[in-house]
Enzyme design. Structure first.
Site, PDB file in Angstrom:
ATOM      1  CG  PHE A 106      -1.704   1.198   1.489  1.00  0.00           C
ATOM      2  CD1 PHE A 106      -2.161   2.012   0.464  1.00  0.00           C
ATOM      3  CD2 PHE A 106      -2.019   1.546   2.793  1.00  0.00           C
ATOM      4  CE1 PHE A 106      -2.896   3.167   0.729  1.00  0.00           C
ATOM      5  CE2 PHE A 106      -2.757   2.684   3.076  1.00  0.00           C
ATOM      6  CZ  PHE A 106      -3.178   3.500   2.040  1.00  0.00           C
ATOM      7  CB  ILE A 107       2.734   3.047   2.637  1.00  0.00           C
ATOM      8  CG1 ILE A 107       1.512   3.227   3.529  1.00  0.00           C
ATOM      9  CG2 ILE A 107       3.632   4.282   2.715  1.00  0.00           C
ATOM     10  CD1 ILE A 107       1.841   3.328   5.019  1.00  0.00           C
ATOM     11  CB  VAL A 146     -11.065   5.218   5.418  1.00  0.00           C
ATOM     12  CG1 VAL A 146     -11.967   6.124   4.582  1.00  0.00           C
ATOM     13  CG2 VAL A 146     -10.674   5.918   6.719  1.00  0.00           C
ATOM     14  CG  ASP A 179       7.344 -11.454   1.114  1.00  0.00           C
ATOM     15  OD1 ASP A 179       6.400 -10.652   0.941  1.00  0.00           O
ATOM     16  OD2 ASP A 179       7.605 -11.972   2.220  1.00  0.00           O
ATOM     17  CB  ALA A 220       9.683  -5.549   3.752  1.00  0.00           C
ATOM     18  NE  ARG A 257      -7.572   3.111  15.751  1.00  0.00           N
ATOM     19  CZ  ARG A 257      -8.007   2.849  16.971  1.00  0.00           C
ATOM     20  NH1 ARG A 257      -8.323   3.866  17.794  1.00  0.00           N
ATOM     21  NH2 ARG A 257      -8.166   1.611  17.395  1.00  0.00           N
ATOM     22  CE1 TYR A 295       3.319  -3.965  12.861  1.00  0.00           C
ATOM     23  CE2 TYR A 295       1.962  -2.616  14.306  1.00  0.00           C
ATOM     24  CZ  TYR A 295       2.713  -2.756  13.152  1.00  0.00           C
ATOM     25  OH  TYR A 295       2.864  -1.694  12.300  1.00  0.00           O
TER      26      TYR A 295
END
Length: 303
Positions: A14-15, A184, A34, A70, A207, A135
């Site tokens: 995405f980014i 969103v 990957d 990544a 958010r 995470y």
């Protein structure tokens, strides 16, 4: 940035793909991915693509700057496979930086996260951070290595960008990601199809939503200024999930009510809002996309 050779890891995601395509207009851009979540279909033809893992040897790190995205990029991914998450998010980060440094690259900008903050708003870089999930632990591991590299090597700069809630419409590189797409875009797609978006709790959690185009400009500024340390990337405003659904309904001319389910995660982050003054003072960066306008952009393809 102009006339440079740039590596973007995770660059088919995405980014990463938004950044790679933006930079490719004036630079020689190489992408490594990957394809766990990314797809080369996100990339323009003039971006050089390599299907590879950031754990591999002999990555194309003979570049002027590295943008490292990544990662296993959600708490669910780390809970499903914590060992792989640690290898990719921490070992992969070190592997990329070490190979880049060996090849003479002196500028690294990488993805960190705002989820390490608690609910004391607005969140600034000088406050305590926590690792409530695997995470978050992996991303804080990156930050500790960032501190080491910046302290130990005079010829290397490493900047960690603590992204808040980055968004764009499904047409902007995330349609195939389903539950891992930005909130969103997921809500907008549901409402456009007449289906109720599912909100956890009572929908009052907030958010700080920042459009991906503003994130791209922040990343470029960070590399151009060769920043070191951690920087928030957010707008300084926040909206509840209920407000997001209302804005989507307004943009689409619909009246779809959300459904509510109990919060299912331990250590769930209820409130979020950035203090991005550190980045602004270092680079002059300011977000340019107002959230209400951003929601209209997300909804345009459905009209």
């Amino acid at each position: 940035m102009h006339g440079q050779r740039v590596l973007v890891t995770g660059g088919a995601g995405f980014i990463g793909s938004n950044l790679a395509n933006h930079l490719a207009a004036d630079n020689d851009v190489v992408v490594v991915d990957d394809l766990y979540l990314g797809t080369p279909e996100n990339l323009d033809d003039d971006v050089e693509f390599h299907e590879a893992s950031v754990l591999d040897d002999d990555l194309p790190t003979d570049v002027d700057a590295v943008f490292h995205f990544a990662a296993l990029s959600s708490r669910a991914m780390l809970e499903d496979d914590p060992q792989r998450g640690a290898r990719v998010n921490v070992e992969g980060f070190v592997n990329v930086v070490e190979q880049a440094r060996a090849d003479g690259c002196d500028t690294v900008v990488y993805a960190s996260t705002s989820s390490i903050y608690d609910d004391d708003l607005p969140s600034s870089e000088d406050e305590d951070v926590v690792a409530d999930t695997g995470y978050e632990a992996s991303m804080l591991g990156r930050e500790r290595y960032m501190e080491y590299y910046n302290e130990f090597y005079d010829d290397l700069t490493v900047a960690g960008m603590r992204f808040f809630s980055v968004y764009q419409g499904y047409g902007g590189a995330e349609e195939h990601k389903g539950e891992f797409a930005n909130t969103v875009s997921q809500f907008a797609d549901k409402v456009a199809r007449g289906e109720p978006p599912v909100l956890w709790g009572d929908g009052t959690q907030t958010r700080d939503f920042v459009h991906v185009s503003d994130v791209v400009s922040a990343l470029v500024r960070a590399a151009e200024e060769r920043l070191t340390g951690a920087y928030n990337v957010g707008t300084g405003d926040h909206y509840s999930f209920n407000e997001v659904v209302d804005l989507i309904n307004d943009a689409l001319g619909t009246d779809v009510e959300p459904e509510y389910e109990p919060i299912q995660l331990k250590n769930y982050n209820h409130q979020q809002r950035a203090d991005a003054s550190k980045l602004r003072e270092a680079t002059g960066w300011e977000p340019t996309v107002d959230f209400e306008d951003g929601v209209r952009r997300v909804c345009e393809p459905y009209q």
